[in-house]
Design a protein around this motif. Structure first.
Motif, mmCIF file in Angstrom:
data_model
loop_
_atom_site.group_PDB
_atom_site.id
_atom_site.type_symbol
_atom_site.label_atom_id
_atom_site.label_comp_id
_atom_site.label_asym_id
_atom_site.label_seq_id
_atom_site.Cartn_x
_atom_site.Cartn_y
_atom_site.Cartn_z
ATOM 1 N N ASN A 64 51.047 34.127 65.081
ATOM 2 C CA ASN A 64 51.524 35.466 64.763
ATOM 3 C C ASN A 64 53.023 35.595 65.046
ATOM 4 O OD1 ASN A 64 49.031 36.366 63.905
ATOM 5 N ND2 ASN A 64 48.445 37.137 65.930
ATOM 6 N N THR A 121 55.909 36.480 62.303
ATOM 7 C CA THR A 121 56.830 37.596 62.525
ATOM 8 C C THR A 121 58.275 37.124 62.476
ATOM 9 O OG1 THR A 121 55.210 38.769 63.875
ATOM 10 C CG2 THR A 121 57.512 39.421 64.126
ATOM 11 N N ARG A 129 60.992 38.557 59.789
ATOM 12 C CA ARG A 129 62.203 39.242 60.265
ATOM 13 C C ARG A 129 63.463 38.465 59.866
ATOM 14 N NH1 ARG A 129 61.589 43.618 63.095
ATOM 15 N NH2 ARG A 129 59.565 44.115 64.063
ATOM 16 N N LEU A 142 56.873 45.216 56.048
ATOM 17 C CA LEU A 142 57.454 45.488 57.365
ATOM 18 C C LEU A 142 58.410 46.673 57.303
ATOM 19 C CD1 LEU A 142 57.598 44.616 60.315
ATOM 20 C CD2 LEU A 142 59.437 43.029 59.682
#
Length: 220
Positions: free
Chosen positions: A4, A8, A12, A59
Motif C-alpha cells: 500500500n 501511494t 503521489r 486521489l
C-alpha cells in the motif's frame, strides 16, 4: 502495508510530475526514478500509464473538499466569504510561483484533448466536486440572492472565474488578471444582494391628495 505504501508513493509521485511537467511529458521512467521504485512494482498496481493517471485523479477527488475548505475558509461565518477565501488560496499559489502555477485538473483537462472514457469521467467528477463545494456555500447563503438565480449554474460560473483567472495570470505572468476576474465576481455578488434587498423593500403608497374646495365669497 508495504504494498500500500508503494502504491501511494507511486500515485503521489505521478501527481507531482503530471502537475510539474504535464502528463505527456512525464514518462513511466520519470515516475520510477523519482519514486525510487522498480518497474515490477509499478506494473503490479498499474497495467499502463492511463491507469496511473486514473489513480491520480481519484486521489485529487478524495481530498478536494478538505483542500478547498481548510483554514482560513473553514473558520469564516459568512458562507459567501468562504468562496473568496478559497479563491485567495489560488492567488497565493500564483504569487508564490511568480504566476507559473496552473490548476492541476484544469491543466490535465486542457492537455488531454480526447482522453479515454475512465479518465474523462474522473476529470468531470473532480470538476463536479469543486462545484459542489461552491454550491454548498451558495445554498447556505441563498437568502442573499434573488430567487431566479440558478445556484448550480452560478457555482459553475465561479469555477470558470477561477480557471480563467489562473490561465490568464499564468499567460501574462501577471496576477492582476486573476484579481480582475475575482473583483468582478465580487461586484456581481454584491449587486445580486442589493437587487434582492430592493425587491424585498415594502412598497409604501403615497397618500392620496385631498381635493380642496374654493369657497367664493358672495359679493353683497
Amino acid at each position: 502495508m508495504e504494498l500500500n505504501n508503494t502504491r501511494t508513493k507511486l500515485v503521489r509521485t505521478a501527481m507531482l510530475l503530471f502537475w510539474e511537467k504535464g502528463y505527456h511529458a512525464t514518462s513511466i521512467a520519470d515516475v520510477l526514478h523519482k519514486a525510487k521504485v522498480n518497474s515490477g512494482s509499478l506494473y503490479h498496481f498499474f497495467p499502463g500509464k492511463t491507469d496511473l493517471l486514473a489513480a491520480v485523479l481519484d486521489l485529487y477527488h478524495e481530498g478536494i473538499r478538505q483542500m478547498l475548505l481548510e483554514p482560513p475558509a473553514a473558520s469564516l461565518a459568512d458562507p459567501s466569504q468562504k468562496i473568496f477565501a478559497l479563491l485567495g488560496r489560488y492567488r497565493r499559489s500564483l504569487v508564490e510561483s511568480d504566476c507559473f502555477y496552473a490548476s492541476p485538473i484544469g491543466s490535465l483537462a486542457l492537455e488531454l484533448r480526447d482522453p479515454e472514457e475512465p479518465v474523462r469521467a474522473r476529470l468531470a467528477k473532480n470538476f463536479r466536486a469543486w462545484i459542489d463545494v461552491i454550491d454548498d456555500c451558495l445554498q447556505q447563503s441563498k437568502r442573499r440572492f434573488p430567487a431566479e438565480v440558478n445556484r448550480r449554474e452560478f457555482a459553475q460560473f465561479v469555477l470558470i472565474v477561477m480557471e480563467g483567472g489562473v490561465m490568464q495570470a499564468r499567460t501574462f505572468r501577471d496576477v492582476g488578471y486573476f484579481d480582475a476576474a475575482v473583483r468582478q465576481l465580487r461586484h456581481y455578488l454584491a449587486r445580486l444582494g442589493s437587487d434582492r434587498r430592493r425587491r424585498r423593500k415594502p412598497h409604501v403608497p403615497m397618500p392620496a391628495r385631498t381635493a380642496t374646495r374654493t369657497v367664493k365669497r358672495k359679493i353683497k
